[in-house]
Design a protein around this motif. Structure first.
Motif, PDB file in Angstrom:
ATOM      1  N   GLY A  64       0.828  -1.208   0.000  1.00  0.00           N
ATOM      2  CA  GLY A  64       0.000   0.000   0.000  1.00  0.00           C
ATOM      3  C   GLY A  64       0.860   1.255   0.000  1.00  0.00           C
ATOM      4  O   GLY A  64       0.556   2.225  -0.713  1.00  0.00           O
ATOM      5  N   MET A  67       2.411   1.624  -3.412  1.00  0.00           N
ATOM      6  CA  MET A  67       1.448   2.080  -4.424  1.00  0.00           C
ATOM      7  C   MET A  67       1.109   3.549  -4.225  1.00  0.00           C
ATOM      8  O   MET A  67       0.872   4.278  -5.189  1.00  0.00           O
ATOM      9  CB  MET A  67       0.171   1.227  -4.349  1.00  0.00           C
ATOM     10  CG  MET A  67       0.365  -0.188  -4.900  1.00  0.00           C
ATOM     11  SD  MET A  67      -1.192  -1.117  -4.992  1.00  0.00           S
ATOM     12  CE  MET A  67      -1.592  -1.231  -3.250  1.00  0.00           C
ATOM     13  N   ARG A  68       1.053   4.032  -3.003  1.00  0.00           N
ATOM     14  CA  ARG A  68       0.791   5.456  -2.780  1.00  0.00           C
ATOM     15  C   ARG A  68       1.892   6.307  -3.404  1.00  0.00           C
ATOM     16  O   ARG A  68       1.635   7.301  -4.079  1.00  0.00           O
ATOM     17  CB  ARG A  68       0.696   5.724  -1.281  1.00  0.00           C
ATOM     18  CG  ARG A  68       0.313   7.162  -0.931  1.00  0.00           C
ATOM     19  CD  ARG A  68       0.581   7.449   0.527  1.00  0.00           C
ATOM     20  NE  ARG A  68       2.024   7.301   0.825  1.00  0.00           N
ATOM     21  CZ  ARG A  68       2.536   7.354   2.048  1.00  0.00           C
ATOM     22  NH1 ARG A  68       1.743   7.513   3.098  1.00  0.00           N
ATOM     23  NH2 ARG A  68       3.844   7.225   2.229  1.00  0.00           N
ATOM     24  N   ALA A  71       1.501   6.146  -7.159  1.00  0.00           N
ATOM     25  CA  ALA A  71       0.367   6.924  -7.691  1.00  0.00           C
ATOM     26  C   ALA A  71       0.634   8.421  -7.614  1.00  0.00           C
ATOM     27  O   ALA A  71       0.223   9.196  -8.489  1.00  0.00           O
ATOM     28  CB  ALA A  71      -0.911   6.572  -6.936  1.00  0.00           C
ATOM     29  N   ILE A 146      -3.551   2.222 -10.933  1.00  0.00           N
ATOM     30  CA  ILE A 146      -3.200   1.996  -9.518  1.00  0.00           C
ATOM     31  C   ILE A 146      -4.265   2.588  -8.629  1.00  0.00           C
ATOM     32  O   ILE A 146      -4.742   1.955  -7.688  1.00  0.00           O
ATOM     33  CB  ILE A 146      -1.817   2.608  -9.209  1.00  0.00           C
ATOM     34  CG1 ILE A 146      -0.715   1.809  -9.913  1.00  0.00           C
ATOM     35  CG2 ILE A 146      -1.569   2.634  -7.692  1.00  0.00           C
ATOM     36  CD1 ILE A 146       0.660   2.430  -9.791  1.00  0.00           C
ATOM     37  N   ARG A 147      -4.635   3.883  -8.887  1.00  0.00           N
ATOM     38  CA  ARG A 147      -5.611   4.542  -8.030  1.00  0.00           C
ATOM     39  C   ARG A 147      -7.003   3.946  -8.195  1.00  0.00           C
ATOM     40  O   ARG A 147      -7.743   3.822  -7.235  1.00  0.00           O
ATOM     41  CB  ARG A 147      -5.650   6.042  -8.350  1.00  0.00           C
ATOM     42  CG  ARG A 147      -4.435   6.793  -7.823  1.00  0.00           C
ATOM     43  CD  ARG A 147      -4.670   8.304  -7.907  1.00  0.00           C
ATOM     44  NE  ARG A 147      -4.742   8.734  -9.301  1.00  0.00           N
ATOM     45  CZ  ARG A 147      -3.699   9.153 -10.019  1.00  0.00           C
ATOM     46  NH1 ARG A 147      -2.497   9.213  -9.473  1.00  0.00           N
ATOM     47  NH2 ARG A 147      -3.856   9.531 -11.270  1.00  0.00           N
ATOM     48  N   GLU A 151      -5.206  -0.120  -5.811  1.00  0.00           N
ATOM     49  CA  GLU A 151      -5.346   0.266  -4.404  1.00  0.00           C
ATOM     50  C   GLU A 151      -6.613  -0.294  -3.775  1.00  0.00           C
ATOM     51  O   GLU A 151      -6.569  -0.803  -2.623  1.00  0.00           O
ATOM     52  CB  GLU A 151      -5.293   1.778  -4.267  1.00  0.00           C
ATOM     53  CG  GLU A 151      -3.891   2.352  -4.466  1.00  0.00           C
ATOM     54  CD  GLU A 151      -3.848   3.865  -4.259  1.00  0.00           C
ATOM     55  OE1 GLU A 151      -4.943   4.480  -4.237  1.00  0.00           O
ATOM     56  OE2 GLU A 151      -2.743   4.405  -4.093  1.00  0.00           O
ATOM     57  N   GLN A 154      -5.915  -3.889  -2.962  1.00  0.00           N
ATOM     58  CA  GLN A 154      -5.058  -4.032  -1.774  1.00  0.00           C
ATOM     59  C   GLN A 154      -5.846  -3.770  -0.501  1.00  0.00           C
ATOM     60  O   GLN A 154      -5.671  -4.457   0.513  1.00  0.00           O
ATOM     61  CB  GLN A 154      -3.875  -3.052  -1.881  1.00  0.00           C
ATOM     62  CG  GLN A 154      -2.851  -3.148  -0.754  1.00  0.00           C
ATOM     63  CD  GLN A 154      -3.204  -2.239   0.416  1.00  0.00           C
ATOM     64  OE1 GLN A 154      -4.000  -1.298   0.215  1.00  0.00           O
ATOM     65  NE2 GLN A 154      -2.657  -2.521   1.586  1.00  0.00           N
ATOM     66  N   ALA A 155      -6.754  -2.779  -0.511  1.00  0.00           N
ATOM     67  CA  ALA A 155      -7.578  -2.469   0.657  1.00  0.00           C
ATOM     68  C   ALA A 155      -8.513  -3.623   0.970  1.00  0.00           C
ATOM     69  O   ALA A 155      -8.739  -3.972   2.148  1.00  0.00           O
ATOM     70  CB  ALA A 155      -8.366  -1.190   0.432  1.00  0.00           C
TER      71      ALA A 155
END
Length: 449
Positions: A64, A67-68, A71, A146-147, A151, A154-155
């Motif tokens: 996570g 990925m943040r 992004a 990704i966004r 994501e 993953q959440a």
């Protein structure tokens, strides 16, 4: 009346106790087995599974964060540079999933595992698409993917793993509650078992005590009967010896005395001139006189009339002289204190104890010397007969003579002690309270009358 043996109730109590112990042991072992199953199959397994889930959750958190950053595009290098980190996290996730599958609790449904694995496959498929776009120069579209997709996936995975952790915690709490319930049950049953055991032991003990009390009461009764019988036998013996002594002295003694007197009158007439006949008459008269003397000694030995006439002290002194002449045993007689005038049946009992003790010295000890001590102390009399011979051993210490001496001591309200002096041999000591002597003299029940 026969006394019922306590063996059967005691064996029954023992059997009940053993059954209770066996039953409680079986129950306790079962509860311990249940505790062990809960700890190994639920608690320990849940904890190991939770550790692997936390490892998976940590890997997802790292994804996570990565990925943040990807992004937001704040890093100066392209998206494809993150592929190595993703590959490393993927290898650790795959290893954690395999380890988690081995320790997953039995309550975990197959659908939950399939959903977790499917979600991970979809996540890695989307991640592969992101890196493919970035490799073709479409970083803007890759960041959008990704966004928009990666994501949320993953959440969703993090939420799924968190739900599994919550299930493990709930299962562990239920197991802890069951363990506490088992402990409470075991504790309660321990108290019940102890109460039952103590009740059984108390009942068995009280039964044994009651049986022992009955047995001891019966033994005490038999002992009293034996004591009374022994006293009566001793009294009858004294009466018989007294009667025989009197008959020998009065009847047979008078006859021999009369025969001696007739012989003496015949000799005085002088009508017999034959010297040989005179010598024979003299021999007959001497023989009759010897018989009279022997008869008097036998009469005194059976029941010395000196006890009534002269008391215990003088009678003992005369008897010891007789023993010395007849056996060759050297006897040292020691007397101390003031004689209160001991006579009658009491004197007879003390005299018989001395007589029996000296008889044992002559028969069993092998000693050539003995000591007799008669002490009149304040409110008591003490007689001691001591030798330095072989001592009392074996059957000699269990004979009727020693039993009779103890009974006579009991009749007199005193005690008899048999000990071994430092020089070896045996000391027989009779100690009688003088107050008891006076009471026993006038109390027929103590002398068997």
């Amino acid at each position: 009346m026969p006394i019922e043996s306590p063996t059967r109730p005691l064996v029954g109590g023992l059997a009940v106790t053993l059954v209770a112990v066996a039953g409680f042991s079986w129950y306790t072992l079962g509860q311990i087995g249940g505790l062990r199953g809960l700890q190994s199959e639920v608690v320990d397994r849940n904890r190991r599974d939770s550790l692997q889930l936390l490892r998976i959750q940590n890997d997802l958190n790292q994804l996570g964060l990565a990925m943040r950053d990807m992004a937001e595009g704040t890093e100066p290098y392209p998206l494809t540079a993150w592929k190595g980190q993703f590959d490393r996290i993927r290898r650790d996730l795959d290893d954690a999933l395999r380890a988690e599958a081995r320790v997953a609790p039995a309550t975990r449904s197959p659908e939950q595992r399939e959903h977790l694995e499917a979600s991970l496959r979809q996540f890695w498929k989307t991640a592969a698409g992101v890196f493919a776009l970035a490799g073709r120069g479409g970083e803007v579209e890759a960041r959008r993917l990704i966004r928009g997709t990666l994501e949320p996936q993953q959440a969703s995975l993090s939420t799924l793993v968190a739900r599994l952790l919550v299930q493990n915690n709930e299962a562990e709490q239920r197991a802890a509650s069951e363990i506490a319930s088992i402990y409470a049950g075991v504790e309660r049953n321990v108290y019940l078992f102890l109460a039952l055991l103590m009740t059984t032991l108390a009942a068995t003990g009280l039964l044994g005590i009651a049986a022992n009390r009955r047995l001891f009461a019966r033994v005490a009764g038999l002992s009293n009967q034996r004591r009374v019988l022994a006293r009566r036998l001793i009294h009858m013996q004294e009466e018989t010896l007294h009667s025989v002594s009197r008959e020998l002295h009065d009847e047979l003694g008078q006859i021999l005395t009369g025969v001696g007197a007739l012989i003496a009158r015949v000799q005085k007439k002088g009508s017999i001139e034959d010297p040989a006949l005179q010598d024979q008459l003299l021999e007959i008269r001497d023989a009759v006189q010897a018989g009279i003397d022997s008869l008097r000694g036998l009469s005194q030995a059976l029941h010395p009339s000196m006890l009534e006439d002269h008391g215990l002290d003088k009678t003992l002194e005369w008897y010891l002289g007789q023993v010395q002449r007849q056996t060759g045993l050297a006897i040292r007689y020691e007397r101390s204190g003031s004689d209160p005038g001991v006579a009658g049946l009491v004197a007879a009992h003390v005299y018989r104890v001395a007589q029996e003790a000296l008889t044992n010295v002559v028969r069993h000890s092998g000693a050539r010397e003995a000591w007799v001590r008669l002490r009149f102390e304040r409110r008591r009399l003490r007689l001691e007969v001591e030798d330095h011979g072989a001592g009392i051993a074996g059957d000699a210490g269990k004979g009727l003579g020693l039993v009779a001496m103890r009974e006579r001591a009991d009749i007199l309200g005193g005690r008899l002690e048999v000990s071994r002096p430092l020089e070896g041999g045996t000391t027989v000591a009779l100690e009688v309270p003088i107050g008891g002597l006076e009471a026993n003299e006038t109390n027929p029940s103590l002398t068997g009358g």
